[in-house]
Design an enzyme around this catalytic site. Structure first.
Site, mmCIF file in Angstrom:
data_model
loop_
_atom_site.group_PDB
_atom_site.id
_atom_site.type_symbol
_atom_site.label_atom_id
_atom_site.label_comp_id
_atom_site.label_asym_id
_atom_site.label_seq_id
_atom_site.Cartn_x
_atom_site.Cartn_y
_atom_site.Cartn_z
ATOM 1 C CG ASN A 1 -3.729 2.967 -6.737
ATOM 2 O OD1 ASN A 1 -4.454 2.867 -5.761
ATOM 3 N ND2 ASN A 1 -2.685 3.789 -6.756
ATOM 4 C CG ASP A 2 -7.401 5.224 -8.890
ATOM 5 O OD1 ASP A 2 -6.823 5.487 -7.821
ATOM 6 O OD2 ASP A 2 -7.149 5.789 -9.970
ATOM 7 C CB VAL A 3 -10.274 -0.879 -9.889
ATOM 8 C CG1 VAL A 3 -10.417 -0.035 -11.144
ATOM 9 C CG2 VAL A 3 -9.010 -1.718 -9.941
ATOM 10 C CB VAL A 4 -8.279 -2.556 -5.116
ATOM 11 C CG1 VAL A 4 -8.462 -3.675 -6.118
ATOM 12 C CG2 VAL A 4 -6.913 -1.912 -5.284
ATOM 13 C CB ALA B 1 -8.407 8.781 -9.269
#
Lengths: 102, 462
Positions: free
Chosen positions: B388-391, B429
């Site tokens: 999720n957060d990494v994209v 996050a």
């Protein structure tokens, strides 16, 4: 002040080691690929298990009738061993998985 | 005899240096670990059997039992634990080392009365070891989700720092006045434990790897202080080495996330974040598009190039085997398949590599972020599994976002994006992801293992 000077003179060898080891530690880690961060942390984690040596020394130096020191020492040795054995085994397991595909 | 012990310690110290060095390269890593383990083994055996004074048998037996229990538990836990739980485990083992160092301080305090510098060393080891122990336990709780929200008391930065200053001042007072009081000692011990808790509690779960790495170097320092106390070279070298290497590693991890260490500890994910999050989630307009396994199967079947972005959801669902099956199936159909690995995907750097390696995914299909980002524009389908957060494009274009500035995988540049998630819940996050609302994105809801299983069987029927 004199105490400090005495201390430095008495422990000069150890002070040298501390300083050199700090640099060795920094140099060794240098440019490690992100992939290996976790196993490296885990391996380093196992190495600080060397604290178990201190725990063993505590026990060896305890009076046999000092129950408190012996029981705390017992727990310290046990936990330190956990740190060492668990740390190395888990690192090996992580790395084992990397190796298979080569 | 003592000369032999000195020699053993020397050899052990060299194995630690060599071991750590070799751990830094994929080819030699495993051997390096074994070499360091060997060094540790001889250091422990040497310490027990080459001791200058006469020691009652009973104590040897006790040491033996403690080592035996520790070995069995450590071995079993390390062998049995699931791959996904490894980061937690590292945290626990780190805490054990810290606790061991703290206990040494508790015992030795009384024995070194009158030697101010030794007392300082003991108290410092006690404080650092205790912080490392309680901090690691909180980190463990955060990683396995028991404690899943950063807990912050108002003005926690000031309170924490004050607390720490008081703690150090108290220790200084004990040492300087030469007070031989067990009560004071235990008050200090409990205080240090409490500080460890306060230190880690406000830090978000996503930053736990950094925290563990930092606590790791703390424990190293605690071990080194023990070495200083006893004039024990192997503890000194091992401890300092881990302390300094651990610190550098901590910075390297922060770098990988484009965060500074102080923003991790003092909280860029701070109290302002929650309001920013509310605004951000309100700002995102558009609808999410839900899709089905058969639609995704068709999409992939006719694609030329598919990039898979794995995240923690893949690890949780234990879907690493089924995703490998999907990969092989697509390759057989002539589709080019790659994995895009974000340096902090999962709960620890390298987590995804370890996970996928477990299922024999070929090394050269795992592509690191810098190398894969230019490939997204000519990719037909990006398949995001449990990441999720990494994209999250907010890292690029929303300065108010707590992850602003973090390098991401630029999945949004691909022609189609398929996201597998269990629900619309925000990621680690705790922020919304506008990628999910993108025109090109379709959502494949469900447990990763489940959804991938259906996808694979659809593909097989084509």
């Amino acid at each position: 002040m004199t105490e400090l000077i005495e201390f430095i003179t008495a422990n000069l060898q150890m002070i040298y080691i501390v300083i050199l080891m700090i640099f060795v530690g920094v140099e060794i880690i240098g440019h490690v690929p992100a992939v290996l961060h976790t196993p490296l942390m885990s391996g380093a984690n196992a190495i600080h298990g060397v604290v178990v040596v201190g725990a063993i020394l505590v026990m060896l130096g305890s009076e046999p009738d000092n129950i408190l020191a012996l029981s705390l020492g017992f727990v310290a040795v046990l936990l330190g061993t956990l740190n060492v054995v668990g740390g190395f085994v888990v690192t090996d397991r992580m790395l084992e998985m990397f190796k298979k595909k080569k | 005899m003592e000369f032999i012990l000195t020699l053993i310690y020397l050899v052990a110290s060299i194995t630690y240096i060599l071991g750590l060095k070799m751990l830094g390269h994929p080819k030699t890593a495993r051997k390096g670990n074994l070499i360091a383990a060997f060094g540790m083994g001889i250091a422990i055996i040497g310490t027990i059997f080459i001791y200058p004074k006469e020691v009652p048998m009973m104590i040897y037996v006790l040491i033996g039992i403690a080592i035996l229990i520790g070995t069995i538990i450590g071995w079993l836990v390390a062998k049995k634990v699931a791959m996904t739980k490894m980061p937690e485990l590292v945290s626990i083992f780190n805490g054990m080392g810290g606790a061991s160092a703290a206990l040494i301080g508790l015992i030795e305090f009384h024995h070194y009365q009158g030697q101010t510098l030794s007392i300082v060393t003991i108290l410092a080891g006690l404080i650092i070891g205790s912080i490392s122990f309680s901090g690691s336990m909180i980190a463990w709780g955060k990683l396995n989700g028991t404690i899943n929200k950063p807990i912050r008391i108002p003005k926690y930065n000031i309170i924490n720092n004050l607390f720490f200053i008081v703690l150090v001042a108290f220790a200084g007072f004990i040492a300087y006045q030469g007070i031989d009081s067990q009560l004071y000692l235990y008050v200090l011990f409990v205080g240090a434990l409490a500080y460890g808790v306060l230190f880690v509690l406000p830090i978000g779960g996503a930053d736990m790897p950094v925290v563990i790495s930092l606590l790791n170097s703390f424990t190293g320092l605690a071990a080194a202080l023990g070495g200083f106390l006893y004039g024990n070279m192997v503890m000194l070298t091992g401890g300092i080495l881990v302390g300094s290497a651990g610190t550098i590693l901590t910075f390297a991890m922060c770098d990988a996330m484009n965060r500074s260490l102080s923003s991790v500890i003092f909280g860029a994910f701070g109290a302002t974040t929650s309001t920013a999050t509310d605004e951000a989630s309100r700002k995102i307009k558009g609808n999410i598009k839900e899709t089905t396994p058969s639609d995704v199967a068709i999409l992939m079947n006719y694609a030329n190039k598919v990039i898979i972005i794995p995240g923690y959801g893949l690890a949780v669902a234990q879907a690493q085997h089924i995703i490998h099956e999907l990969e092989e199936l697509l390759i057989k159909k002539g589709v080019e398949v790659k994995y895009a690995i974000h340096p902090v995907a999962g709960r620890m750097p390298g987590h995804m590599n370890v996970l996928l390696a477990e299922t024999n995914v070929s090394y050269d299909r795992l592509i690191e972020m810098e190398d894969i980002n230019p490939e997204f524009p000519n990719t037909d389908v990006v398949f995001v599994v449990g990441a999720n957060d990494v994209v999250n494009p907010a890292a690029h274009n929303d300065p108010s976002s707590p992850i602003y500035g973090m390098p991401i995988l630029e999945a949004e540049n691909a022609k189609y994006i398929v996201v597998n998630k269990r629900s619309m819940k925000p990621g680690y996050a705790g922020i919304e992801n506008e990628l999910f609302y993108n025109q090109k994105t379709s959502m494949l809801f469900g447990d990763a293992k489940d959804a991938l299983g259906k996808l694979v069987s659809e593909l097989k029927n084509m």
